[in-house]
Motif scaffolding. Sequence first.
Motif, PDB file in Angstrom:
ATOM      1  N   THR A 165     -10.224   0.251  -3.899  1.00 26.78           N
ATOM      2  CA  THR A 165      -9.203   0.193  -3.404  1.00 26.78           C
ATOM      3  C   THR A 165      -9.241  -1.467  -2.688  1.00 26.78           C
ATOM      4  O   THR A 165      -8.382  -2.473  -3.436  1.00 26.78           O
ATOM      5  N   HIS A 178     -13.067   4.969  -3.598  1.00 26.07           N
ATOM      6  CA  HIS A 178     -11.781   5.254  -3.878  1.00 26.07           C
ATOM      7  C   HIS A 178     -11.642   4.286  -3.177  1.00 26.07           C
ATOM      8  O   HIS A 178     -10.741   3.093  -3.037  1.00 26.07           O
ATOM      9  N   GLU A 179     -11.670   4.181  -2.260  1.00 19.32           N
ATOM     10  CA  GLU A 179     -11.722   3.324  -0.916  1.00 19.32           C
ATOM     11  C   GLU A 179     -12.558   2.158  -0.971  1.00 19.32           C
ATOM     12  O   GLU A 179     -11.121   1.388  -0.939  1.00 19.32           O
ATOM     13  N   VAL A 210       1.208  -1.000   0.359  1.00 19.68           N
ATOM     14  CA  VAL A 210       0.329  -0.005  -0.249  1.00 19.68           C
ATOM     15  C   VAL A 210       1.005   1.470   0.077  1.00 19.68           C
ATOM     16  O   VAL A 210       2.145   1.590   0.752  1.00 19.68           O
ATOM     17  N   SER A 211       0.066   2.197  -0.181  1.00 23.58           N
ATOM     18  CA  SER A 211       1.448   3.550  -0.561  1.00 23.58           C
ATOM     19  C   SER A 211       0.783   4.476   0.515  1.00 23.58           C
ATOM     20  O   SER A 211       1.888   5.807   0.593  1.00 23.58           O
ATOM     21  N   THR A 212      -0.266   4.686   1.007  1.00 24.78           N
ATOM     22  CA  THR A 212      -0.260   5.629   2.342  1.00 24.78           C
ATOM     23  C   THR A 212      -0.727   5.177   3.250  1.00 24.78           C
ATOM     24  O   THR A 212      -0.743   3.847   3.877  1.00 24.78           O
ATOM     25  N   ASP A 222      -7.301   0.707   5.720  1.00 19.37           N
ATOM     26  CA  ASP A 222      -8.325   0.636   4.392  1.00 19.37           C
ATOM     27  C   ASP A 222      -8.117  -0.880   4.207  1.00 19.37           C
ATOM     28  O   ASP A 222      -9.056  -2.360   4.670  1.00 19.37           O
ATOM     29  N   ALA A 223      -7.220  -1.390   4.066  1.00 22.70           N
ATOM     30  CA  ALA A 223      -6.435  -2.650   3.790  1.00 22.70           C
ATOM     31  C   ALA A 223      -6.811  -3.969   4.677  1.00 22.70           C
ATOM     32  O   ALA A 223      -7.087  -4.815   4.352  1.00 22.70           O
ATOM     33  N   TYR A 253      -3.869   5.744   5.002  1.00 23.69           N
ATOM     34  CA  TYR A 253      -5.412   5.693   4.553  1.00 23.69           C
ATOM     35  C   TYR A 253      -5.326   3.864   4.137  1.00 23.69           C
ATOM     36  O   TYR A 253      -6.095   3.174   4.603  1.00 23.69           O
ATOM     37  N   GLU A 254      -3.929   3.703   3.666  1.00 24.72           N
ATOM     38  CA  GLU A 254      -4.376   2.385   2.227  1.00 24.72           C
ATOM     39  C   GLU A 254      -4.192   1.905   3.026  1.00 24.72           C
ATOM     40  O   GLU A 254      -5.057   0.038   2.665  1.00 24.72           O
TER      41      GLU A 254
END
Lengths: 467, 467
Positions: B452, B448-449, B263-265, B271-272, B267-268
């Motif tokens: 993703t 987008h979340e 993941v890149s942030t 979310d993951a 937040y991501e």
Amino acid sequence: MAFIGASSDPNKWGFRILANLVDGGYQGKIYPVNPKKGEILGWQVYATVADIPETPDMAVIVVPPQQVSNAVKDCVARGIQAGVVITAGFAETGNEKLEQEFVDIARKGGMVLVGPNSQGIVNTEANLYPQMPPLFPKPGHLAIVSQSGNIVGTTSRHLTIRGFGCSKCISSGNEADLHTEDYIEYLANDPQTKVILSYLEGVKDGKRFIEVAREASKKKPIVILKSGDTDAGAKAAKSHTSALAGSDAVYQAMFQQTGIIRVSTIYEMLDAALAFLCYPLPRGRRVGIVAAGGGWGVLATDACAKLGLDVVTLSPETISELDSFMPVWWSRGNPVDLVAGTFGENLTRAVEVVLKSPATDGVILLGLIPAARPGRVMQSMTEADRKRAQDDMAERIIGVIDGIAEMVKRCGKPVIIGSELPAISAAFAQQLNKALADKNFWCFTMPHEAATAFALLARYAEYLNLK
Amino acid sequence: MAFIGASSDPNKWGFRILANLVDGGYQGKIYPVNPKKGEILGWQVYATVADIPETPDMAVIVVPPQQVSNAVKDCVARGIQAGVVITAGFAETGNEKLEQEFVDIARKGGMVLVGPNSQGIVNTEANLYPQMPPLFPKPGHLAIVSQSGNIVGTTSRHLTIRGFGCSKCISSGNEADLHTEDYIEYLANDPQTKVILSYLEGVKDGKRFIEVAREASKKKPIVILKSGDTDAGAKAAKSHTSALAGSDAVYQAMFQQTGIIRVSTIYEMLDAALAFLCYPLPRGRRVGIVAAGGGWGVLATDACAKLGLDVVTLSPETISELDSFMPVWWSRGNPVDLVAGTFGENLTRAVEVVLKSPATDGVILLGLIPAARPGRVMQSMTEADRKRAQDDMAERIIGVIDGIAEMVKRCGKPVIIGSELPAISAAFAQQLNKALADKNFWCFTMPHEAATAFALLARYAEYLNLK
């Protein structure tokens, strides 16, 4: 205000939207129109537009698609010069002819129209909220014009939660008459509006859009979330608002030429809005990072580098000034890692040293909480003690931010703050955000958000210098 | 638990970390060590490790850098087999030699070490919270191992706000002895842990990392936020934890081969984590989108397309089944735009039709609020009425989600929900999130979340099939 298609059935938009108009506290007179007459929500219902005893400034139209042309005809006959067509079922479902019909009537009669397929509009200054969702954003300086009604709602809801208000909200729908560029032209001259936000699926008159946007961008930032930038998305947009998304490369070039700030998610649009509203523009892309945590500093550095920002090397003078008060084991570089143990005044002192350095155009500060010197938070605290501790912390954080705001004024450069205040508790975040919003200030949460804000501000600053 | 370097000064880490250990409710005995003796926070202080009357399971070491080797020596002599070195000022500031010295002592003595330059560790099952920030995540199934202490804090704080807990939190610091791959190996076999989250600046033993990760990924998903993927970021990482970030292409290949979800942030990463914890895996990349708002549908479609998901064409059978109850003007395509006016049961009915279609591997559902049939929310509502209305809405939303959860079980495909519940109010979001987390469920907010989440689940499903 005429309201054509008023209903007393709470399940119908003809009631719900009227209810929002009434609940919103609109100060003018409301003239519901419905052949059945009677009274709705305390307002006398007129059988026809012709029966209304004075000429309304505007009409909201919520009748079935087949009746819209007649409603517009009635408005023109009564001298009404503006209308919002909520009704859907026109070009977006292939019914272009019916749509063109009522637009022709309006244009011939000197009437302008929002919609059709609009969720409604908001003008907070006039307490005017004739829209589908029961949302009543407070007055503020952010305008929203959106080809999706839902995204107007999402945006104003999230701004409300962050403590900020709106000037105007426009759900532009199919844009059969008025287009996004018309709203941008209007908002560029609206004294209540400081930043224009727009969700765009497609532009109908590219040439005029470019002319308008180029001039408007010189007056205030325009932030656009353009969808349909994939084939699948473009197809979805076509059936949503009949927009022709077109080649994304063309849009990208258009946005670049006109100084439009393009964002790629709703979150980024919100962040851009508050960046422009709350922070001064940097004069360049040279960033100093002061982080109360090494990992945050590394993530911010990566984000800056990807966004074309320059995480500059600090001069020996700056390093030695930092040496004078930082613990011996500090990172001695940019990012300035405040490392565990640097609290209170040292944090703001480090920010000031990096900010005033001629090598930087601004600072990203990550992690406010250490600056507020939190006390020992006991697991066993009573609710009242916890509340007091949070009030205390909120006060100290606001104090730190006030100090930084002074510093920003002195140096003429931005200090973009990213700090995970919301994670303390939802109630704490809301309390703090409200206090900060009253001072026209916003703290970002994550390192990549602060970096994105810096990059967007820098991009707009570059456009202004080029004009 | 030995605590070497205990202090009675509330400004020192030797007090603060000990206070968190005490406040966290650790059930075992605590043995603070400090030559001054006395008592701290109700626990008797021992002058030396040798004086402790039994062999502790573990030692927390908070003494100055020059004294760490001696502290480790004392631990080994007392038979302590595990230690957490909080102390910083080693490899990350160029002091590799001193770091190697105490690692050699530990290894020779059969003692394993977390750190140095660690913020501490958490084991919620044991009420064990010896770490710098006063954070006490509740027990849960997410493990965090991070080369940045701050990012452990950020992650556990945000998970707490979302209503979720952690199993273990490890701030691995410089990783002089134990490395990220050692923690991953342990967590892969930890029954409390269902998803492993990791913030990584660099890997020291690439070969072993690959071996461990490949096997661990077969047991549970490993989500990694790798920083230092730009030159500037890599440089910052070097001075943070002495990590050698190395070529990002090498890392990318390594992650792909081992099934690691990158993941890149932050937040991501969050979310993951919740995607893997709360949703079943899709069998492929074919997505149906049901959106209670056209704009959300378009944004989700774009996001899916960019993430390599296929927003499939619905079959004539599916379309005609939807036709049977949708309003005539519906979009008749994917995304299924529920358009203004489709409320209540029709929303979940549309989801079920699309979910059971053989053309889809899962559904993204955007916008729950219409399903909950919100009533007219009056501006003038009293606080109590508003509270009742919100309770009511929370209950109805949970009812809708329960219905969807049943449907997911029946069809064996995920329905990823994105709905801007937090925007109703901070308190409402917290209340609802807590109720959903208790059912092990999480609603994403933005289109987008949700997209993703679907893409990350699909990627992991592909790895599992390849094994």
